[in-house]
Structure formats: C-alpha cells, structure tokens
Design an enzyme around this catalytic site. Structure first.
Site, mmCIF file in Angstrom:
data_model
loop_
_atom_site.group_PDB
_atom_site.id
_atom_site.type_symbol
_atom_site.label_atom_id
_atom_site.label_comp_id
_atom_site.label_asym_id
_atom_site.label_seq_id
_atom_site.Cartn_x
_atom_site.Cartn_y
_atom_site.Cartn_z
ATOM 1 N N GLY A 8 0.856 -0.877 0.158
ATOM 2 C CA GLY A 8 0.284 -0.149 -0.005
ATOM 3 C C GLY A 8 0.995 1.196 0.119
ATOM 4 N N TYR A 155 -15.228 -4.928 6.411
ATOM 5 C CA TYR A 155 -14.171 -3.937 7.230
ATOM 6 C C TYR A 155 -14.188 -3.898 8.680
ATOM 7 C CZ TYR A 155 -10.746 -0.350 7.846
ATOM 8 O OH TYR A 155 -9.719 0.574 7.967
#
Length: 280
Positions: A8, A155
């Site tokens: 990321g 999530y």
C-alpha cells in the site's frame, strides 16, 4: 541500513511510511496495485503469490521488516474485495516472507489494523471466524445477513481478524521464537485519500464527523508513519503481539473499562495450561 517491504506504498499512510524509511537511508521494496516497484493485485490469490515472490527475489532472501498498509475501506462497497485485501493480503504475504524475516536479526513487522476493530458494534462473530479459518466464502456468507451494511461490517471484521491473527502468531516459535517482532497499529480517522473519498459522500461524511474523537479533527498520515518507524526501530525490540491504538482517543472513549482486564475464572484452566506449556 535495512531492507523493508511496504504494501500500500503508493498512497496514504503506506506512502508516508515508505518515504520516511527511504529518507532515513533504508531500502524500501514498495508493493501496490499501481505505481510501485512490485505491482500486484492483492485481492487475488495469484496477485498475492506474485507479490510475495517478487519481494523475495528483490530482498535476496533476507528481509529486515515489513509494513502491511494496503487496505480497502467500506466505501469500496465490495465485501469480497475488502476481505481479500485486508486480511488475506496480509496473512498470505507474511507467511511467504516469514523465512526471509527469520533470516534477519530481530526483524520487525507492523500490520495496519484499525480502531474499527473495537468501535463497531455487533460485528458478526461468524465473519471473524471465517477469516481466521482462511475461508473467504464463509466470510461473505456470514455478512449477507446485515444487508447494505455488509461493507462496513466486512471492514470491521477484517480488522478484528487481522488483529487476532497478529496476537495469536506473534508469540509462537515461528515468529517470536525466530526473532521476529510482530505487532499491529490501529489508526482512527486519518486524512488519507481513502478518508477523503468517504468525506466526499454526504451520508458518509455526516457519520464520520459524528464519530467521537476526543481530541478533535483527523489524524495525519505523517504522524502515523512516525509511529510505524518507531515500532520498526530498536525501541521495538521488546514489543511483541501489541495492537497500538493511535486514534485521537476514540477507542478509550468507547471502551475505557474493557481493557486491560484480568483473566476471568472460566478461563483460568486454559490459562494455567498455557503457562505449563511455555515452561516446557
């Protein structure tokens, strides 16, 4: 100087970490779906295998640490995508890199969790168990019952599961016993492109701004990166299996009396059993 893998790394907190490590003279093998040394789609098994293999080739078999910052938020709206990236995109890469981490001297790993792991109520336990059992289909099935709120719970459950995976594995012979320090950081609302995208939606923005942050405002990606760099340093030699909340006080606001707590009576037998096993 050391060699670190950062997933990321093309945006947000992952990018901030990569920049700070590079500025300090370290070698960073950046991993992301675009604009990275190692480009790979962590939402697929093939992409994860490709990323793991390429990093091992580039590090030469020794990795001083890893920062697992790649993640997908609820705004993506895709339960399977969130599950694949946030959990399996961490676990499968770290399991593949573990021998290279063990080959280093006191390797450090920091996994990005979230304060959603402790502040989202009524997360389906079956979804969390599905993650820990490595069954993404079970996760998706378990989240169908919450309807249109499934991405939010996907999530939160992914972050609960990855935090538990860190704590379960950090203390094992293959990790702590091999000299690898495995920990997690749990940010709150940090002003990254992911949060900006959520704030662009009037409904999501209203919910985000109502969420209790005792010190007010949003976090800064650079400040979170400083915490990660600190955890990767020698100061983190005695840090093992911790989940560090850096969230402006939200977790403490909701759960001031929940943690830490002593071992309940009903768990005393298993606690003593583990004590005996450790002494062996």
């Amino acid at each position: 100087m050391s060699t670190y893998a950062v997933t990321g790394a093309s945006s947000g907190m992952g990018r901030a970490v990569a920049e700070k490590l590079t500025a300090a003279g370290h070698t960073v093998i950046d991993v992301d779906i675009v604009d990275a040394t190692v480009t790979a789609d962590l939402s697929t098994p093939l992409g994860r295998r490709s990323a793991a293999t390429k990093v091992l080739e580039l590090c030469g078999g020794t990795l001083d640490g890893a920062v697992m910052a790649a993640g997908v938020g609820p705004a993506a709206g895709n339960v399977r995508l969130i599950a694949e990236v946030n959990y399996f995109g961490v676990v499968e890469l770290l399991e593949a890199w573990r021998p290279a981490l063990a080959a280093a001297d006191k390797a450090k790993v920091v996994v990005f969790s979230s304060n959603s792991s402790s502040t989202v109520p009524m997360v389906p336990g079956r979804a969390v168990r599905g993650f820990l059992e490595g069954d993404v289909d079970k996760v998706v099935k378990a989240l169908k019952i919450v309807g249109k709120q499934a991405p939010t719970f996907a999530y939160a459950s992914s972050k609960i599961a990855i935090s538990r995976w860190v704590r379960r594995n950090a203390v094992l012979p293959d990790w702590a016993g091999a000299g690898i320090r495995l920990n997690a950081i749990a940010p709150g609302a940090v002003l990254t492109p992911l949060l900006e995208k959520q704030l662009a939606s009037p409904d999501e923005a209203k919910a985000i701004k109502r969420f209790p942050v005792p010190i007010g405002g949003f976090g800064n990606a650079g400040q979170l990166a400083d915490w990660v760099v600190f955890m990767l340093s020698e100061a983190g030699d005695f840090l093992c299996g911790s989940v560090l909340f850096v969230d402006g006080g939200s977790d403490a606001w909701f759960r001031a009396d929940d943690w830490p707590r002593g071992v309940p009576a009903w768990r005393l037998r298993s606690y003593m059993k583990r004590m005996r096993e450790f002494r062996r």
